[in-house]
Scaffold this motif. Structure first.
Motif, short mmCIF file in Angstrom:
data_model
loop_
_atom_site.label_atom_id
_atom_site.label_comp_id
_atom_site.label_asym_id
_atom_site.label_seq_id
_atom_site.Cartn_x
_atom_site.Cartn_y
_atom_site.Cartn_z
N LEU A 1 107.35 161.02 55.36
CA LEU A 1 108.53 161.79 55.76
C LEU A 1 108.35 163.27 55.45
N PRO A 2 108.84 164.15 56.32
CA PRO A 2 108.63 165.60 56.13
C PRO A 2 109.58 166.21 55.11
N ILE A 3 109.54 165.67 53.89
CA ILE A 3 110.32 166.20 52.78
C ILE A 3 109.42 166.26 51.56
N ASP A 4 109.88 166.96 50.53
CA ASP A 4 109.14 167.03 49.28
C ASP A 4 108.88 165.61 48.77
N ALA A 5 107.66 165.37 48.33
CA ALA A 5 107.26 164.02 47.91
C ALA A 5 108.16 163.45 46.82
N VAL A 6 108.76 164.32 46.00
CA VAL A 6 109.62 163.84 44.91
C VAL A 6 110.87 163.16 45.46
N TYR A 7 111.24 163.44 46.70
CA TYR A 7 112.43 162.84 47.31
C TYR A 7 112.13 161.54 48.06
N ARG A 8 110.87 161.18 48.20
CA ARG A 8 110.51 159.95 48.91
C ARG A 8 110.64 158.75 47.98
N ASN A 9 110.90 157.60 48.57
CA ASN A 9 110.99 156.36 47.79
C ASN A 9 109.60 155.77 47.63
N PRO A 10 109.08 155.64 46.40
CA PRO A 10 107.73 155.09 46.22
C PRO A 10 107.63 153.63 46.61
N ARG A 11 108.76 152.95 46.59
CA ARG A 11 108.76 151.54 47.01
C ARG A 11 110.10 151.23 47.64
N ILE A 12 110.10 151.09 48.96
CA ILE A 12 111.33 150.71 49.64
C ILE A 12 111.36 149.21 49.81
N ALA A 13 112.56 148.66 49.93
CA ALA A 13 112.69 147.21 50.09
C ALA A 13 111.96 146.77 51.35
N GLY A 14 111.23 145.68 51.26
CA GLY A 14 110.34 145.30 52.36
C GLY A 14 110.89 144.31 53.35
N SER B 1 110.98 169.92 61.52
CA SER B 1 111.77 170.93 60.82
C SER B 1 113.19 170.45 60.56
N LEU B 2 113.83 169.86 61.57
CA LEU B 2 115.20 169.40 61.40
C LEU B 2 115.27 168.20 60.47
N ALA B 3 114.30 167.28 60.58
CA ALA B 3 114.26 166.13 59.67
C ALA B 3 114.16 166.62 58.22
N HIS B 4 113.34 167.64 57.99
CA HIS B 4 113.21 168.22 56.64
C HIS B 4 114.53 168.80 56.16
N GLU B 5 115.21 169.56 57.01
CA GLU B 5 116.48 170.19 56.63
C GLU B 5 117.53 169.13 56.27
N ILE B 6 117.66 168.12 57.10
CA ILE B 6 118.71 167.11 56.90
C ILE B 6 118.44 166.30 55.63
N MET B 7 117.21 165.79 55.49
CA MET B 7 116.94 164.91 54.35
C MET B 7 116.88 165.66 53.03
N THR B 8 116.52 166.95 53.07
CA THR B 8 116.54 167.73 51.83
C THR B 8 117.98 167.91 51.35
N ALA B 9 118.89 168.20 52.30
CA ALA B 9 120.30 168.31 51.93
C ALA B 9 120.83 166.99 51.37
N GLN B 10 120.41 165.87 51.96
CA GLN B 10 120.83 164.57 51.46
C GLN B 10 120.26 164.31 50.06
N PRO C 1 116.72 159.40 51.61
CA PRO C 1 117.61 159.45 50.44
C PRO C 1 118.87 158.59 50.62
N HIS C 2 119.18 157.80 49.59
CA HIS C 2 120.43 157.01 49.55
C HIS C 2 121.03 157.12 48.15
N ASN C 3 120.33 156.54 47.17
CA ASN C 3 120.73 156.69 45.77
C ASN C 3 120.02 157.92 45.22
N ILE C 4 120.76 158.87 44.70
CA ILE C 4 120.18 160.15 44.29
C ILE C 4 120.69 160.55 42.91
N LYS C 5 120.01 161.51 42.29
CA LYS C 5 120.43 162.05 41.00
C LYS C 5 120.80 163.53 41.19
#
Length: 375
Positions: A100-113, A317-326, A205-209
């Motif tokens: 995903l085109p967002i900072d790696a820290v915002y990605r889920n290392p393990r999503i439900a399969g 670019s837009l995917a990055h903007e939206i998911m970073t805000a989320q 992003p869904h559950n966030i800090k």
């Protein structure tokens, strides 16, 4: 809810499919307790030719905070042949998440399969499902606990999608798209984009800090959440499909069909109105991509085309903007994007004025058994 729960128990006793009986029984109990966790898990595990969705799910009607869910119901018949074709997609979700085109820290290392995908034909819909815009697919449950633990299940309503493509999208494209783009209009591209739209609700992003406190994107973005999440799923589905094209999962020959059909469908969705989540989310995407030259307009003919290279850049670019805000839980950043782009621009207004003769959406008429379908 008690009469409805009684009917669910009676239905559970009538079926010899254990997974369906279990779900109906647990959902009847949930109507009494208002705790839907166990029955949502049972629905995720449902293995039945008849698929039933019933309960409080979507929050589109709550325009204050997008917290309160409305009750809805679907009864569908599974299309096992086409469902089997889509099994491969669910297995690609972690790969998509990792890119995903967002900072790696915002990605889920393990999503439900689990994330099953079901193709079905709708028999009947009720409640929120039968009001306003007719849904072509749904991605449930919305409970963030289950999203994290089990993933989500995507149900594609194929008969509804075919009707929308034939009676709404195609006539719109014939009025607004260039002759070259019309050659690439495709139901398969329309269908696959909807598939990935639903899949992509389950990643990102869904559950966030925020400020060291655990919360959810839904709670932070309040009334902006639905429109923003719909825009995320739409634009990220283009990103995901392009990723699979680049990796040879899809043929490169499908690339132009993907984008041409998406642009034509943009006009279909934005006609729902910018007070509706899908419509406002689509306006955000269209205006953002138009501003960057990804979507182009011949002022003389009034017909739209696209630049594939700029489309790819704009999508990322837009995917990055939206998911970073989320991921940051930033209500302010989301509002800024929606206030700037989630509007009826002059280009959209003029285009929609030329397709007033095309139906905004289909209306599903559910016929009783034995009725004359030609009537």
């Amino acid at each position: 809810l008690e009469p409805a729960a009684d009917l669910l128990r009676r239905a559970a006793a009538l079926t010899d499919n254990q997974s369906l009986s279990r779900f109906l029984s647990l959902r009847a109990e949930a109507f009494h307790t208002n705790d839907y966790y166990d029955s949502d898990v049972a629905w995720m595990e449902l293995d039945s030719p008849i698929d039933v969705v019933i309960g409080p799910y979507e929050v589109y009607m709550d325009r204050m905070f997008n917290y309160k869910a409305a009750f809805e119901c679907f009864v569908t018949i599974r299309d096992t042949e086409h469902s089997a074709r889509l099994v491969q997609f669910a297995g690609r979700l972690q790969e998509i998440e990792d890119n995903l085109p967002i900072d790696a820290v915002y990605r889920n290392p393990r999503i439900a399969g689990m994330s099953p995908i079901v193709v079905a034909n709708e028999v009947i819909g009720g409640g929120e499902a039968n009001s306003g815009v007719r849904t072509a697919a749904f991605n449930l449950p919305n409970d963030e606990r289950i999203v994290a633990e089990k993933g989500t299940k995507q149900v594609m309503l194929k008969n509804i999608q075919r009707a929308k493509f034939a009676h709404v999208l195609t006539p719109i494209a014939q009025c607004l798209m260039s002759e070259e783009m019309l050659k690439h209009l495709s139901f398969t591209a329309f269908f696959d984009h909807i598939v990935f739209h639903e899949l992509l609700h389950g990643i990102g992003p869904h559950n966030i800090k925020v400020a060291e406190l655990m919360t959810t994107v839904r709670m932070r973005l309040k009334e902006l959440h639905s429109a923003f999440e719909e825009a995320k799923a739409d634009i990220c589905s283009l990103f995901a499909l392009q990723l699979l094209i680049d990796r040879g999962v899809y043929s490169s020959s499908t690339e132009l069909s993907l984008y041409a059909t998406y642009v034509a469908s943009s006009f279909r969705s934005v006609r729902f109105g910018i007070t509706e989540a899908h419509g406002r989310g689509q306006a955000l995407q269209f205006n953002y991509l138009f501003e960057r030259g990804a979507i182009t307009l011949d002022r003389h003919s009034g017909r739209f085309s696209l630049d594939v290279g700029k489309m790819k850049e704009g999508v990322r670019s837009l995917a990055h903007e939206i998911m970073t805000a989320q991921a940051q839980g930033s209500y302010e950043r989301a509002k800024e994007l929606l206030d700037r782009y989630g509007v009826m621009s002059p280009e959209l207004t003029e285009a929609l004025g030329r397709i007033t003769h095309v139906p905004i959406d289909i209306e599903a008429i559910h016929l009783p058994s034995g009725a004359n379908r030609k009537s």
